[in-house]
Design a protein around this motif. Sequence first.
Motif, PDB file in Angstrom:
ATOM      1  N   GLU A  42       0.859  -1.189   0.000  1.00  0.00           N
ATOM      2  CA  GLU A  42       0.000   0.000   0.000  1.00  0.00           C
ATOM      3  C   GLU A  42       0.886   1.226   0.000  1.00  0.00           C
ATOM      4  O   GLU A  42       2.030   1.161   0.428  1.00  0.00           O
ATOM      5  CB  GLU A  42      -0.792   0.064   1.305  1.00  0.00           C
ATOM      6  CG  GLU A  42      -2.095  -0.638   1.273  1.00  0.00           C
ATOM      7  CD  GLU A  42      -2.833  -0.460   2.569  1.00  0.00           C
ATOM      8  OE1 GLU A  42      -3.956  -0.918   2.645  1.00  0.00           O
ATOM      9  OE2 GLU A  42      -2.290   0.137   3.514  1.00  0.00           O
ATOM     10  N   VAL A  75       1.076  -4.285   3.601  1.00  0.00           N
ATOM     11  CA  VAL A  75      -0.177  -4.318   4.350  1.00  0.00           C
ATOM     12  C   VAL A  75      -0.493  -5.722   4.837  1.00  0.00           C
ATOM     13  O   VAL A  75      -1.024  -5.903   5.925  1.00  0.00           O
ATOM     14  CB  VAL A  75      -1.352  -3.719   3.550  1.00  0.00           C
ATOM     15  CG1 VAL A  75      -1.534  -4.377   2.224  1.00  0.00           C
ATOM     16  CG2 VAL A  75      -2.645  -3.799   4.318  1.00  0.00           C
ATOM     17  N   SER A  76      -0.124  -6.737   4.073  1.00  0.00           N
ATOM     18  CA  SER A  76      -0.385  -8.099   4.545  1.00  0.00           C
ATOM     19  C   SER A  76       0.471  -9.096   3.783  1.00  0.00           C
ATOM     20  O   SER A  76       0.913  -8.825   2.672  1.00  0.00           O
ATOM     21  CB  SER A  76      -1.865  -8.461   4.359  1.00  0.00           C
ATOM     22  OG  SER A  76      -2.213  -8.393   3.005  1.00  0.00           O
TER      23      SER A  76
ATOM     24  N   THR B 105     -14.759   3.440   5.587  1.00  0.00           N
ATOM     25  CA  THR B 105     -13.694   3.508   6.589  1.00  0.00           C
ATOM     26  C   THR B 105     -14.229   4.262   7.801  1.00  0.00           C
ATOM     27  O   THR B 105     -15.267   4.917   7.711  1.00  0.00           O
ATOM     28  CB  THR B 105     -12.453   4.249   6.045  1.00  0.00           C
ATOM     29  OG1 THR B 105     -12.739   5.648   6.035  1.00  0.00           O
ATOM     30  CG2 THR B 105     -12.082   3.793   4.646  1.00  0.00           C
ATOM     31  N   THR B 112     -11.250   3.547  -4.009  1.00  0.00           N
ATOM     32  CA  THR B 112     -10.005   2.852  -4.324  1.00  0.00           C
ATOM     33  C   THR B 112     -10.163   2.065  -5.612  1.00  0.00           C
ATOM     34  O   THR B 112     -11.286   1.692  -5.984  1.00  0.00           O
ATOM     35  CB  THR B 112      -9.607   1.905  -3.166  1.00  0.00           C
ATOM     36  OG1 THR B 112      -8.365   1.294  -3.492  1.00  0.00           O
ATOM     37  CG2 THR B 112     -10.637   0.805  -2.949  1.00  0.00           C
ATOM     38  N   ASP B 120     -13.828 -11.383   5.875  1.00  0.00           N
ATOM     39  CA  ASP B 120     -13.416 -11.375   7.281  1.00  0.00           C
ATOM     40  C   ASP B 120     -14.130 -12.513   8.015  1.00  0.00           C
ATOM     41  O   ASP B 120     -14.809 -13.327   7.388  1.00  0.00           O
ATOM     42  CB  ASP B 120     -13.621  -9.996   7.910  1.00  0.00           C
ATOM     43  CG  ASP B 120     -15.087  -9.665   8.123  1.00  0.00           C
ATOM     44  OD1 ASP B 120     -15.943 -10.497   7.762  1.00  0.00           O
ATOM     45  OD2 ASP B 120     -15.369  -8.574   8.636  1.00  0.00           O
ATOM     46  N   THR B 127     -11.479  -4.963   2.527  1.00  0.00           N
ATOM     47  CA  THR B 127     -10.168  -4.717   1.936  1.00  0.00           C
ATOM     48  C   THR B 127      -9.112  -5.368   2.829  1.00  0.00           C
ATOM     49  O   THR B 127      -9.431  -5.886   3.899  1.00  0.00           O
ATOM     50  CB  THR B 127      -9.855  -3.208   1.853  1.00  0.00           C
ATOM     51  OG1 THR B 127      -9.715  -2.718   3.177  1.00  0.00           O
ATOM     52  CG2 THR B 127     -10.939  -2.444   1.133  1.00  0.00           C
ATOM     53  N   GLN B 128      -7.852  -5.307   2.395  1.00  0.00           N
ATOM     54  CA  GLN B 128      -6.772  -5.891   3.198  1.00  0.00           C
ATOM     55  C   GLN B 128      -6.640  -5.186   4.548  1.00  0.00           C
ATOM     56  O   GLN B 128      -6.110  -5.750   5.494  1.00  0.00           O
ATOM     57  CB  GLN B 128      -5.451  -5.812   2.441  1.00  0.00           C
ATOM     58  CG  GLN B 128      -5.394  -6.711   1.222  1.00  0.00           C
ATOM     59  CD  GLN B 128      -5.424  -8.183   1.575  1.00  0.00           C
ATOM     60  OE1 GLN B 128      -4.758  -8.621   2.492  1.00  0.00           O
ATOM     61  NE2 GLN B 128      -6.214  -8.959   0.851  1.00  0.00           N
ATOM     62  N   ASP B 129      -7.122  -3.935   4.639  1.00  0.00           N
ATOM     63  CA  ASP B 129      -7.086  -3.224   5.913  1.00  0.00           C
ATOM     64  C   ASP B 129      -8.322  -3.517   6.758  1.00  0.00           C
ATOM     65  O   ASP B 129      -8.458  -2.981   7.856  1.00  0.00           O
ATOM     66  CB  ASP B 129      -7.005  -1.714   5.670  1.00  0.00           C
ATOM     67  CG  ASP B 129      -5.611  -1.295   5.257  1.00  0.00           C
ATOM     68  OD1 ASP B 129      -4.697  -1.540   6.050  1.00  0.00           O
ATOM     69  OD2 ASP B 129      -5.438  -0.743   4.162  1.00  0.00           O
ATOM     70  N   TYR B 131     -11.525  -2.802   5.847  1.00  0.00           N
ATOM     71  CA  TYR B 131     -12.645  -1.883   5.632  1.00  0.00           C
ATOM     72  C   TYR B 131     -13.687  -2.561   4.748  1.00  0.00           C
ATOM     73  O   TYR B 131     -13.345  -3.096   3.691  1.00  0.00           O
ATOM     74  CB  TYR B 131     -12.181  -0.599   4.933  1.00  0.00           C
ATOM     75  CG  TYR B 131     -11.115   0.168   5.675  1.00  0.00           C
ATOM     76  CD1 TYR B 131     -11.170   0.321   7.055  1.00  0.00           C
ATOM     77  CD2 TYR B 131     -10.056   0.758   4.992  1.00  0.00           C
ATOM     78  CE1 TYR B 131     -10.198   1.026   7.726  1.00  0.00           C
ATOM     79  CE2 TYR B 131      -9.081   1.467   5.663  1.00  0.00           C
ATOM     80  CZ  TYR B 131      -9.147   1.596   7.031  1.00  0.00           C
ATOM     81  OH  TYR B 131      -8.186   2.293   7.684  1.00  0.00           O
ATOM     82  N   ARG B 185      -2.786   4.232   1.923  1.00  0.00           N
ATOM     83  CA  ARG B 185      -3.493   2.943   1.971  1.00  0.00           C
ATOM     84  C   ARG B 185      -4.275   2.665   0.696  1.00  0.00           C
ATOM     85  O   ARG B 185      -5.337   2.044   0.732  1.00  0.00           O
ATOM     86  CB  ARG B 185      -4.449   2.878   3.157  1.00  0.00           C
ATOM     87  CG  ARG B 185      -3.767   3.128   4.462  1.00  0.00           C
ATOM     88  CD  ARG B 185      -4.691   2.909   5.605  1.00  0.00           C
ATOM     89  NE  ARG B 185      -3.884   2.697   6.798  1.00  0.00           N
ATOM     90  CZ  ARG B 185      -4.260   2.018   7.846  1.00  0.00           C
ATOM     91  NH1 ARG B 185      -5.440   1.477   7.876  1.00  0.00           N
ATOM     92  NH2 ARG B 185      -3.478   1.859   8.859  1.00  0.00           N
TER      93      ARG B 185
END
Lengths: 262, 254
Positions: A42, A75-76, B105, B112, B120, B127-129, B131, B185
């Motif tokens: 990211e 990020v992962s 978010t 994005t 999840d 998303t990978q974060d 969200y 991000r």
Amino acid sequence: MLRTLWTAASGMTTQQINIDNIANNLANVNTAGFKKSRVNFEDLLYQEIRPAGAVTATGINHPTGIQIGLGSKVVSTEKIFSQGNFQQTGNPLDLTIEGDGFFQVTLPDGTIGYTRNGSFKIDADGNLVTAEGYLLEPNIAIPENALEIIVGEDGTVSVTLPGEAEPTELGQIELAKFINPSGLRSIGKNIYLQTAASGEPITGVPGEEGLGTIAQGILEMSNVNVVEEMVNLITGQRAYEINSKAIQTGDEMLQIVNNLKR
Amino acid sequence: MLNGLYVATSGLLAQSRRMEVISNNLANINTTSFKRDETIFSNYLYDDKRVPQDFIRSTEYNKTINKTVKLDSLYTDFSPGNLRQTGNRFDLALENKNVFFAVDTPYGIRFTRDGHFTLDQNRRLVTQDGYPVLSRNFENTNGIIIPDGDVTITPNGEIVVNGAVIEQLFLAEVENPSTLQKMGRNLYAAIGFMPEESENPGVRQGFLEESNVNPIKEMVTMIETMRGFETYQKVVQTIDEINSKTSNDIGRLA
């Protein structure tokens, strides 16, 4: 000027993690049941020098702002649970899951670990164990005098005993699956642990509820694709190199600044 | 005399900013869907075409010399990156320009092009974060829950599970993406407006969009920046020499 150095350094760091990960994938190219990982990147934060829409001296709004990015980050690292290649071994205790799911094993501390490595052994007490000696869950004990071990597609384990025509059923292997297998934690030895991100395990009989079936005498090899990893390695190395060039240039510019004062 | 020194210094500063932007582009050369930034300079040295704005206009002297180089703005190049096949069912790429996924978010809705999604623990598309990805149906605030089964995502963002459409992604179209603000991000914020829904998003399942950074282009710009920086250094040194002459030689009595 220091921003350039640190920004490029962040790029080198992310590429280094990328290459570390590729190296681990390649090191496990022949590990039974190994699943490759992928590193995801990211962009980092942006430093706002002038916000978009700022008003100039002449009263005009700037349509765009000035935001300087500060580099990239990881990020992962995500496990890719695609099916590996099958290798026929002929060993009756080599089991493969065709489809989704994990074998459940009891770790020495009592927690349940999950693995796709189905190369099982028999320990001194006759129990089915992994190569590390972890018990299969639910536990299946093979009688000492068993002549042949038969594992069905649905995970039923039966043996033929001397003097008996019909095989005796000993138990059934259960599989577990997760909503988000990428959220599992790898602890090495081909074993994964459940985390908050992976969700609770959903256990069941092989072949039901979307779980895979069991094939006997076959081992699942790693799903690492050497060609793909090599290409990733090349691009990763070039990206690392190009970021080091940015550091060099930043350094040269700093040197010039220092030489301004004679 | 000091005027010239400031002009050259502004040049040095602008070039170093430019270098910072290049290094950020290079650091993100492998970042999914990253869009490169480009610097735009204004008031180049000896550029007489622009009408001076913020200094006294009465003399010609000011008009030619009192200009400073500055970084006028940053322009984000939203040209699409290459699509890379991954085969993962929740890796989504957008074929068409100016189309974005919307994610929820804690700071508000963000946009994005990084369609690298996952489920999840509650089967929600995130998303990978972590969200949640927004659905077209805005009343659905729980996020998109994907039931067990075969998942296909159609080019217009419909999520089909076992043959039945269960949800549709919200795909935003931003007519002028330069109005978006980068948040890091891989996210962008739309400040002061809400993008329209895209009519033709072109979602590709099993693909990811690569960064649109072109290493050759960045390298050339880096060399150019470096040389520009060197030039301004020479200007500073020359002016300094002249100043030195002024103060040390002219004043000397033979």
